[in-house]
Motif scaffolding. Structure first.
Motif, PDB file in Angstrom:
ATOM      1  N   TYR A 251       0.824  -1.209   0.000  1.00 48.02           N
ATOM      2  CA  TYR A 251       0.000   0.000   0.000  1.00 48.02           C
ATOM      3  C   TYR A 251       0.856   1.255   0.000  1.00 48.02           C
ATOM      4  CZ  TYR A 251      -4.094   2.874   1.058  1.00 48.02           C
ATOM      5  OH  TYR A 251      -5.092   3.800   0.987  1.00 48.02           O
ATOM      6  N   THR A 252       1.879   1.275   0.845  1.00 48.74           N
ATOM      7  CA  THR A 252       2.745   2.456   0.909  1.00 48.74           C
ATOM      8  C   THR A 252       3.501   2.663  -0.402  1.00 48.74           C
ATOM      9  OG1 THR A 252       4.415   1.033   1.939  1.00 48.74           O
ATOM     10  CG2 THR A 252       3.062   2.386   3.404  1.00 48.74           C
ATOM     11  N   LEU A 253       3.842   1.575  -1.083  1.00 50.99           N
ATOM     12  CA  LEU A 253       4.503   1.691  -2.378  1.00 50.99           C
ATOM     13  C   LEU A 253       3.556   2.287  -3.402  1.00 50.99           C
ATOM     14  CD1 LEU A 253       6.921   1.197  -4.216  1.00 50.99           C
ATOM     15  CD2 LEU A 253       6.157  -1.163  -4.514  1.00 50.99           C
ATOM     16  N   TYR A 254       2.280   1.921  -3.331  1.00 54.87           N
ATOM     17  CA  TYR A 254       1.298   2.498  -4.258  1.00 54.87           C
ATOM     18  C   TYR A 254       1.090   3.980  -3.979  1.00 54.87           C
ATOM     19  CZ  TYR A 254      -2.937   2.939  -7.058  1.00 54.87           C
ATOM     20  OH  TYR A 254      -3.861   3.337  -7.995  1.00 54.87           O
ATOM     21  N   VAL A 255       1.102   4.355  -2.700  1.00 57.59           N
ATOM     22  CA  VAL A 255       1.020   5.784  -2.355  1.00 57.59           C
ATOM     23  C   VAL A 255       2.204   6.533  -2.958  1.00 57.59           C
ATOM     24  CG1 VAL A 255       1.059   7.452  -0.459  1.00 57.59           C
ATOM     25  CG2 VAL A 255      -0.283   5.344  -0.244  1.00 57.59           C
ATOM     26  N   TYR A 256       3.387   5.949  -2.834  1.00 56.92           N
ATOM     27  CA  TYR A 256       4.595   6.558  -3.414  1.00 56.92           C
ATOM     28  C   TYR A 256       4.467   6.688  -4.931  1.00 56.92           C
ATOM     29  CZ  TYR A 256       9.389   6.801  -5.166  1.00 56.92           C
ATOM     30  OH  TYR A 256      10.532   7.159  -5.848  1.00 56.92           O
ATOM     31  N   GLN A 257       3.981   5.662  -5.592  1.00 57.67           N
ATOM     32  CA  GLN A 257       3.830   5.714  -7.047  1.00 57.67           C
ATOM     33  C   GLN A 257       2.894   6.832  -7.469  1.00 57.67           C
ATOM     34  OE1 GLN A 257       2.500   1.804  -8.175  1.00 57.67           O
ATOM     35  NE2 GLN A 257       4.564   0.910  -8.157  1.00 57.67           N
ATOM     36  N   GLN A 258       1.789   6.974  -6.762  1.00 57.74           N
ATOM     37  CA  GLN A 258       0.826   8.008  -7.125  1.00 57.74           C
ATOM     38  C   GLN A 258       1.356   9.408  -6.838  1.00 57.74           C
ATOM     39  OE1 GLN A 258      -2.171   7.624  -8.745  1.00 57.74           O
ATOM     40  NE2 GLN A 258      -1.438   5.529  -8.984  1.00 57.74           N
ATOM     41  N   GLY A 259       2.074   9.551  -5.726  1.00 54.04           N
ATOM     42  CA  GLY A 259       2.533  10.879  -5.335  1.00 54.04           C
ATOM     43  C   GLY A 259       3.789  11.339  -6.039  1.00 54.04           C
ATOM     44  N   PHE A 260       4.779  10.440  -6.201  1.00 50.43           N
ATOM     45  CA  PHE A 260       6.090  10.876  -6.671  1.00 50.43           C
ATOM     46  C   PHE A 260       6.483  10.306  -8.030  1.00 50.43           C
ATOM     47  CE2 PHE A 260       6.136  11.148  -2.041  1.00 50.43           C
ATOM     48  CZ  PHE A 260       6.553  12.458  -1.868  1.00 50.43           C
ATOM     49  N   VAL A 261       5.637   9.453  -8.598  1.00 49.58           N
ATOM     50  CA  VAL A 261       5.866   8.972  -9.957  1.00 49.58           C
ATOM     51  C   VAL A 261       4.826   9.563 -10.893  1.00 49.58           C
ATOM     52  CG1 VAL A 261       6.013   6.950 -11.459  1.00 49.58           C
ATOM     53  CG2 VAL A 261       6.937   6.838  -9.135  1.00 49.58           C
ATOM     54  N   ALA A 262       3.545   9.420 -10.527  1.00 50.18           N
ATOM     55  CA  ALA A 262       2.468   9.993 -11.338  1.00 50.18           C
ATOM     56  C   ALA A 262       2.196  11.455 -10.989  1.00 50.18           C
ATOM     57  CB  ALA A 262       1.194   9.175 -11.154  1.00 50.18           C
ATOM     58  N   PHE A 263       2.796  11.958  -9.901  1.00 51.22           N
ATOM     59  CA  PHE A 263       2.590  13.339  -9.434  1.00 51.22           C
ATOM     60  C   PHE A 263       1.119  13.651  -9.188  1.00 51.22           C
ATOM     61  CE2 PHE A 263       6.664  13.648 -11.728  1.00 51.22           C
ATOM     62  CZ  PHE A 263       7.457  14.102 -10.686  1.00 51.22           C
ATOM     63  N   ASP A 264       0.359  12.656  -8.780  1.00 51.26           N
ATOM     64  CA  ASP A 264      -1.041  12.856  -8.402  1.00 51.26           C
ATOM     65  C   ASP A 264      -1.087  12.961  -6.885  1.00 51.26           C
ATOM     66  OD1 ASP A 264      -3.740  13.004  -8.226  1.00 51.26           O
ATOM     67  OD2 ASP A 264      -4.160  11.204  -9.405  1.00 51.26           O
ATOM     68  N   MET A 265      -0.612  14.082  -6.385  1.00 52.49           N
ATOM     69  CA  MET A 265      -0.442  14.236  -4.949  1.00 52.49           C
ATOM     70  C   MET A 265      -1.764  14.274  -4.202  1.00 52.49           C
ATOM     71  SD  MET A 265       1.989  14.212  -2.804  1.00 52.49           S
ATOM     72  CE  MET A 265       3.416  14.589  -3.824  1.00 52.49           C
ATOM     73  N   GLY A 266      -2.820  14.739  -4.839  1.00 52.12           N
ATOM     74  CA  GLY A 266      -4.130  14.751  -4.193  1.00 52.12           C
ATOM     75  C   GLY A 266      -4.617  13.342  -3.913  1.00 52.12           C
TER      76      GLY A 266
END
Length: 299
Positions: A251-266
């Motif tokens: 789960y934390t890896l998916y949060v990282y992917q969304q925030g810092f790879v896809a830049f979907d911080m919201g």
């Protein structure tokens, strides 16, 4: 008319507040402000480059139809349910062995505690990748006895198991706590149990475990929270992808992917808040259930 009492800090009180200022500033700037900022961002569409745009509950509704989200939930829950009991069981077993009065106890206690300090580091994750890799130590050992080993990290059926083994290997912290709890159990209770004809197993189930339940509960809470927050190992071993076939998509890896790879911080902020609420709910459930199996000295 009576005057309200006025409280004045003495010299020691003022000094204490001065020394607390760095901690208070750290808590405010590093914890409180980012925490509430992420709560606001969870209700916005924010890509870091542009100003946040309020979207209401859209991010939370998006999770319902997000297959990657459910895959990360499944992987994380499986990891917690399997690795935490195995780790605590192994830690308790070693604590029981060390409590028998081995010579060099301080050395063994320090040596067994070391994995807990290193287990979440990047270096150990890289080492684990080399051990379970296609040409790693495990397969080289199997080759010596004529067995062709599979690619443990590239097989969706075994990739998560390697991370579970890594978490079980970091048994040192709960083991030391178990050992301290075992040292607090009076020998008179074991002597009384032996007089009543209780064997080793009955002594363990009727004396050791009941008196150790507060320690078991404490370790269970700490290790469960830590398991839900696992990130480094999965990121290094999978190269940040959560592969193969999402088998290590924590789960934390998916949060990282969304925030810092896809830049979907919201969306990443919304995911992080769901995780925090889930951990809080599970911890509260543990406390509610604990009254049925945790026994304290005064109860």
């Amino acid at each position: 008319m009576s005057r309200k009492p006025v409280f004045h800090l003495n010299r020691q009180g003022r000094a204490a507040h001065v020394f607390l200022i760095p901690w208070q500033l750290g808590f405010l700037l590093i914890t409180a402000v980012p925490l509430f900022a992420s709560l606001y961002l969870a209700f916005t569409d924010y890509d870091i480059l542009n100003a946040p745009e309020w979207t209401g509950l859209e991010n939370f509704q998006r999770m319902i139809h997000d297959d990657q989200f459910w895959a990360s939930v499944r992987v994380t829950v499986t990891y917690v349910l399997v690795s935490v009991p195995l780790q605590l069981g192994f830690a308790l077993l070693l604590a029981l062995i060390l409590d028998r009065g081995l010579s060099g106890l301080a050395f063994y206690r320090s040596a067994f505690y070391l994995p807990s300090l290193l287990g979440s580091s990047v270096a150990i994750a890289i080492l684990w990748r080399e051990i379970f890799g296609d040409a790693g130590l495990i397969n080289k050992g199997l080759a010596l006895i004529g067995i062709q080993g599979e690619s443990w990290l590239q097989n969706p059926r075994t990739a998560l198991a390697t991370l579970i083994v890594l978490n079980v290997w970091t048994f040192g912290s709960p083991m030391v706590i178990f050992l301290a709890g075992l040292r607090q159990i009076p020998d008179e209770l074991y002597e009384a149990a032996r007089v009543d004809g209780a064997g080793i197993w009955r002594q363990f189930t009727h004396v050791t475990v009941p008196l150790l339940t507060p320690i078991i509960f404490f370790n269970l809470i700490l290790q469960t929270i830590g398991a839900f927050q696992t990130f480094t190992q999965a990121h290094i071993i999978s190269g940040g992808t959560g592969g193969p076939a999402n088998s290590t998509l924590f789960y934390t890896l998916y949060v990282y992917q969304q925030g810092f790879v896809a830049f979907d911080m919201g969306y990443a902020s919304a995911l992080a808040w769901v995780l925090m609420v889930a951990i809080a709910a599970i911890t509260a459930l543990h406390f509610l259930v604990s009254k049925y199996w945790v026994f304290y000295g005064d109860s």
